[in-house]
Design a protein around this motif. Sequence first.
Motif, PDB file in Angstrom:
ATOM      1  N   TYR A  48       0.832  -1.194   0.000  1.00 55.48           N
ATOM      2  CA  TYR A  48       0.000   0.000   0.000  1.00 55.48           C
ATOM      3  C   TYR A  48       0.871   1.251   0.000  1.00 55.48           C
ATOM      4  CZ  TYR A  48      -3.829  -3.095   1.387  1.00 55.48           C
ATOM      5  OH  TYR A  48      -4.766  -4.101   1.433  1.00 55.48           O
ATOM      6  N   VAL A  49       0.301   2.315  -0.531  1.00 55.39           N
ATOM      7  CA  VAL A  49       0.901   3.643  -0.443  1.00 55.39           C
ATOM      8  C   VAL A  49       0.033   4.468   0.504  1.00 55.39           C
ATOM      9  CG1 VAL A  49       1.461   5.767  -1.699  1.00 55.39           C
ATOM     10  CG2 VAL A  49       1.876   3.530  -2.756  1.00 55.39           C
ATOM     11  N   TYR A  50       0.693   5.189   1.416  1.00 50.76           N
ATOM     12  CA  TYR A  50      -0.025   6.000   2.402  1.00 50.76           C
ATOM     13  C   TYR A  50       0.300   7.472   2.193  1.00 50.76           C
ATOM     14  CZ  TYR A  50      -0.772   1.580   4.857  1.00 50.76           C
ATOM     15  OH  TYR A  50      -1.144   0.302   5.196  1.00 50.76           O
ATOM     16  N   PHE A  51      -0.731   8.290   2.040  1.00 54.21           N
ATOM     17  CA  PHE A  51      -0.607   9.741   2.047  1.00 54.21           C
ATOM     18  C   PHE A  51      -1.053  10.206   3.437  1.00 54.21           C
ATOM     19  CE2 PHE A  51      -1.160   8.610  -2.388  1.00 54.21           C
ATOM     20  CZ  PHE A  51      -0.276   9.439  -3.052  1.00 54.21           C
ATOM     21  N   LEU A  52      -0.079  10.530   4.286  1.00 53.58           N
ATOM     22  CA  LEU A  52      -0.408  10.862   5.671  1.00 53.58           C
ATOM     23  C   LEU A  52      -1.179  12.173   5.747  1.00 53.58           C
ATOM     24  CD1 LEU A  52       1.579   8.552   6.247  1.00 53.58           C
ATOM     25  CD2 LEU A  52       2.472   9.894   8.139  1.00 53.58           C
ATOM     26  N   GLN A  53      -2.156  12.187   6.650  1.00 48.93           N
ATOM     27  CA  GLN A  53      -2.940  13.385   6.937  1.00 48.93           C
ATOM     28  C   GLN A  53      -2.486  14.034   8.239  1.00 48.93           C
ATOM     29  OE1 GLN A  53      -4.976  14.244   4.676  1.00 48.93           O
ATOM     30  NE2 GLN A  53      -6.022  12.502   3.755  1.00 48.93           N
ATOM     31  N   SER A  54      -1.974  13.222   9.135  1.00 49.23           N
ATOM     32  CA  SER A  54      -1.474  13.704  10.417  1.00 49.23           C
ATOM     33  C   SER A  54      -0.489  12.662  10.933  1.00 49.23           C
ATOM     34  CB  SER A  54      -2.625  13.897  11.412  1.00 49.23           C
ATOM     35  OG  SER A  54      -3.262  12.658  11.679  1.00 49.23           O
ATOM     36  N   GLY A  55       0.195  13.012  12.032  1.00 52.73           N
ATOM     37  CA  GLY A  55       1.137  12.071  12.608  1.00 52.73           C
ATOM     38  C   GLY A  55       2.428  11.973  11.820  1.00 52.73           C
ATOM     39  N   LEU A  56       3.240  10.965  12.149  1.00 55.24           N
ATOM     40  CA  LEU A  56       4.563  10.823  11.543  1.00 55.24           C
ATOM     41  C   LEU A  56       4.902   9.364  11.302  1.00 55.24           C
ATOM     42  CD1 LEU A  56       6.612  13.251  13.815  1.00 55.24           C
ATOM     43  CD2 LEU A  56       6.046  13.648  11.425  1.00 55.24           C
ATOM     44  N   ALA A  57       5.619   9.130  10.211  1.00 54.31           N
ATOM     45  CA  ALA A  57       6.193   7.819   9.932  1.00 54.31           C
ATOM     46  C   ALA A  57       7.705   7.961   9.857  1.00 54.31           C
ATOM     47  CB  ALA A  57       5.652   7.254   8.625  1.00 54.31           C
ATOM     48  N   SER A  58       8.424   6.942  10.324  1.00 53.13           N
ATOM     49  CA  SER A  58       9.877   6.928  10.283  1.00 53.13           C
ATOM     50  C   SER A  58      10.351   5.897   9.268  1.00 53.13           C
ATOM     51  CB  SER A  58      10.460   6.567  11.651  1.00 53.13           C
ATOM     52  OG  SER A  58      10.359   7.627  12.548  1.00 53.13           O
ATOM     53  N   VAL A  59      11.341   6.285   8.476  1.00 55.32           N
ATOM     54  CA  VAL A  59      12.039   5.350   7.599  1.00 55.32           C
ATOM     55  C   VAL A  59      13.339   5.001   8.311  1.00 55.32           C
ATOM     56  CG1 VAL A  59      13.066   4.973   5.333  1.00 55.32           C
ATOM     57  CG2 VAL A  59      10.996   6.385   5.565  1.00 55.32           C
ATOM     58  N   VAL A  60      13.539   3.716   8.581  1.00 55.41           N
ATOM     59  CA  VAL A  60      14.646   3.276   9.431  1.00 55.41           C
ATOM     60  C   VAL A  60      15.523   2.281   8.695  1.00 55.41           C
ATOM     61  CG1 VAL A  60      15.230   2.081  11.585  1.00 55.41           C
ATOM     62  CG2 VAL A  60      13.289   3.671  11.520  1.00 55.41           C
ATOM     63  N   PHE A  76       2.477  14.888   6.857  1.00 58.57           N
ATOM     64  CA  PHE A  76       1.423  15.238   5.904  1.00 58.57           C
ATOM     65  C   PHE A  76       1.955  15.949   4.668  1.00 58.57           C
ATOM     66  CE2 PHE A  76       1.872  19.151   8.187  1.00 58.57           C
ATOM     67  CZ  PHE A  76       1.433  20.170   7.356  1.00 58.57           C
ATOM     68  N   GLU A  77       3.271  16.230   4.650  1.00 57.54           N
ATOM     69  CA  GLU A  77       3.885  16.812   3.452  1.00 57.54           C
ATOM     70  C   GLU A  77       4.209  15.770   2.402  1.00 57.54           C
ATOM     71  OE1 GLU A  77       7.340  14.797   4.888  1.00 57.54           O
ATOM     72  OE2 GLU A  77       5.676  15.769   5.923  1.00 57.54           O
ATOM     73  N   GLY A  78       4.082  14.471   2.736  1.00 54.90           N
ATOM     74  CA  GLY A  78       4.604  13.465   1.823  1.00 54.90           C
ATOM     75  C   GLY A  78       3.790  12.198   1.733  1.00 54.90           C
ATOM     76  N   MET A  79       4.480  11.119   1.392  1.00 51.30           N
ATOM     77  CA  MET A  79       3.851   9.832   1.138  1.00 51.30           C
ATOM     78  C   MET A  79       4.870   8.729   1.370  1.00 51.30           C
ATOM     79  SD  MET A  79       4.028   9.727  -3.060  1.00 51.30           S
ATOM     80  CE  MET A  79       4.015   7.935  -3.152  1.00 51.30           C
ATOM     81  N   THR A  80       4.374   7.524   1.572  1.00 51.30           N
ATOM     82  CA  THR A  80       5.225   6.347   1.576  1.00 51.30           C
ATOM     83  C   THR A  80       5.215   5.751   0.167  1.00 51.30           C
ATOM     84  OG1 THR A  80       3.466   4.777   2.156  1.00 51.30           O
ATOM     85  CG2 THR A  80       4.576   5.935   3.972  1.00 51.30           C
ATOM     86  N   GLY A  81       5.966   4.670  -0.027  1.00 52.35           N
ATOM     87  CA  GLY A  81       5.951   4.004  -1.325  1.00 52.35           C
ATOM     88  C   GLY A  81       6.771   4.682  -2.395  1.00 52.35           C
ATOM     89  N   SER A  82       7.819   5.405  -2.001  1.00 54.88           N
ATOM     90  CA  SER A  82       8.638   6.117  -2.984  1.00 54.88           C
ATOM     91  C   SER A  82       9.226   5.180  -4.041  1.00 54.88           C
ATOM     92  CB  SER A  82       9.780   6.864  -2.285  1.00 54.88           C
ATOM     93  OG  SER A  82       9.283   7.934  -1.517  1.00 54.88           O
ATOM     94  N   ALA A  83       9.534   3.935  -3.638  1.00 57.57           N
ATOM     95  CA  ALA A  83      10.127   2.993  -4.592  1.00 57.57           C
ATOM     96  C   ALA A  83       9.204   2.750  -5.779  1.00 57.57           C
ATOM     97  CB  ALA A  83      10.445   1.670  -3.893  1.00 57.57           C
ATOM     98  N   LEU A  84       7.896   2.756  -5.547  1.00 58.63           N
ATOM     99  CA  LEU A  84       6.945   2.540  -6.644  1.00 58.63           C
ATOM    100  C   LEU A  84       7.027   3.666  -7.665  1.00 58.63           C
ATOM    101  CD1 LEU A  84       3.838   1.404  -4.569  1.00 58.63           C
ATOM    102  CD2 LEU A  84       5.432  -0.049  -5.833  1.00 58.63           C
ATOM    103  N   VAL A  85       7.217   4.883  -7.185  1.00 56.18           N
ATOM    104  CA  VAL A  85       7.326   6.029  -8.093  1.00 56.18           C
ATOM    105  C   VAL A  85       8.551   5.882  -8.985  1.00 56.18           C
ATOM    106  CG1 VAL A  85       7.482   8.551  -8.232  1.00 56.18           C
ATOM    107  CG2 VAL A  85       6.173   7.483  -6.391  1.00 56.18           C
ATOM    108  N   MET A  86       9.615   5.260  -8.443  1.00 58.43           N
ATOM    109  CA  MET A  86      10.861   5.103  -9.187  1.00 58.43           C
ATOM    110  C   MET A  86      10.922   3.801  -9.984  1.00 58.43           C
ATOM    111  SD  MET A  86      13.646   6.737  -6.545  1.00 58.43           S
ATOM    112  CE  MET A  86      13.227   5.646  -5.184  1.00 58.43           C
ATOM    113  N   GLY A  87       9.824   3.060 -10.007  1.00 64.18           N
ATOM    114  CA  GLY A  87       9.755   1.881 -10.848  1.00 64.18           C
ATOM    115  C   GLY A  87      10.072   0.568 -10.174  1.00 64.18           C
ATOM    116  N   ASP A  88      10.311   0.580  -8.861  1.00 63.77           N
ATOM    117  CA  ASP A  88      10.567  -0.647  -8.117  1.00 63.77           C
ATOM    118  C   ASP A  88       9.301  -1.039  -7.369  1.00 63.77           C
ATOM    119  OD1 ASP A  88      11.890  -2.808  -7.074  1.00 63.77           O
ATOM    120  OD2 ASP A  88      13.282  -1.667  -5.828  1.00 63.77           O
ATOM    121  N   ASP A  89       9.273  -2.250  -6.824  1.00 65.57           N
ATOM    122  CA  ASP A  89       8.097  -2.675  -6.065  1.00 65.57           C
ATOM    123  C   ASP A  89       8.443  -3.130  -4.658  1.00 65.57           C
ATOM    124  OD1 ASP A  89       9.374  -5.047  -6.592  1.00 65.57           O
ATOM    125  OD2 ASP A  89       7.589  -6.109  -7.307  1.00 65.57           O
ATOM    126  N   ARG A  90       9.704  -2.952  -4.245  1.00 65.00           N
ATOM    127  CA  ARG A  90      10.144  -3.410  -2.929  1.00 65.00           C
ATOM    128  C   ARG A  90      10.695  -2.253  -2.103  1.00 65.00           C
ATOM    129  NH1 ARG A  90      10.567  -8.989  -2.560  1.00 65.00           N
ATOM    130  NH2 ARG A  90      10.124 -10.026  -4.559  1.00 65.00           N
TER     131      ARG A  90
END
Length: 244
Positions: A48-60, A76-90
């Motif tokens: 899944y890709v998440y567009f945050l509305q509030s709160g925070l996620a950490s990339v570790v 809320f400025e961003g999204m998860t799933g950046s790899a999908l935007v760049m053509g990867d799926d992992r």
Amino acid sequence: MDRQIEPNKNALLRRLAPADLNLLVPHLRDTFLELRSPIETAGKPIDYVYFLQSGLASVVAKKRPNVDAEVGIIGFEGMTGSALVMGDDRATHDCFIQMTSEAMMIEAARFKTALDTSRTLRPFLLRYVHAFHIQATYTALNNARSKIEERLARWLLMCDDRAVGNRLAITHEFLSMMLGVRRPGVTIALQVLEGRGFIQSRRGEVVIRNRKGLIDVADGCYGESEAEYKRLVGDIEIQPQIVA
């Protein structure tokens, strides 16, 4: 949860061209993410890709079990799933919720279909991905060259940018993992910032009392990646507010 979540609370969704937003909206659904909820797992497919509305996620990034450090944060400025935007799926790194969040989520397959359908969606989101990578490079620089209190000040400012209000629910143990330092070092750094009146540190909570003071302590650690986000994506106009 009887809450209303508006797509335009997310800075990226708010800036999408209407045609691109229309590709996503039928497949977006709102969700509430509890503390420590896993979003992505290193080496595993992104579901899944998440567009945050509030709160925070950490990339570790993790070297081995119990040896890890935060390399980026998403609000809320961003999204998860950046790899999908760049053509990867992992996922390259783990991603989990560090402050309870509301988000709009979409299945990875639906998201990839939208990317392939539109000629403008991927180029726009790539600008955000680039901004996120810039954030990560400054995190690496600061971790290598800055004092603990400077790094802590930067991290608190970044969280404050993305949180509602000036209270951050965070423990010393969690801060030590985020900053990649020992817990006693975090405790001393918090005491230094509190002694100067910039924060108030309580059990499980840090209250921001003087942003300008924290910016001064950060000593150039904070501001560069934020300026790049503004250049690439735009101003973060307002902090999102929960509608009861």
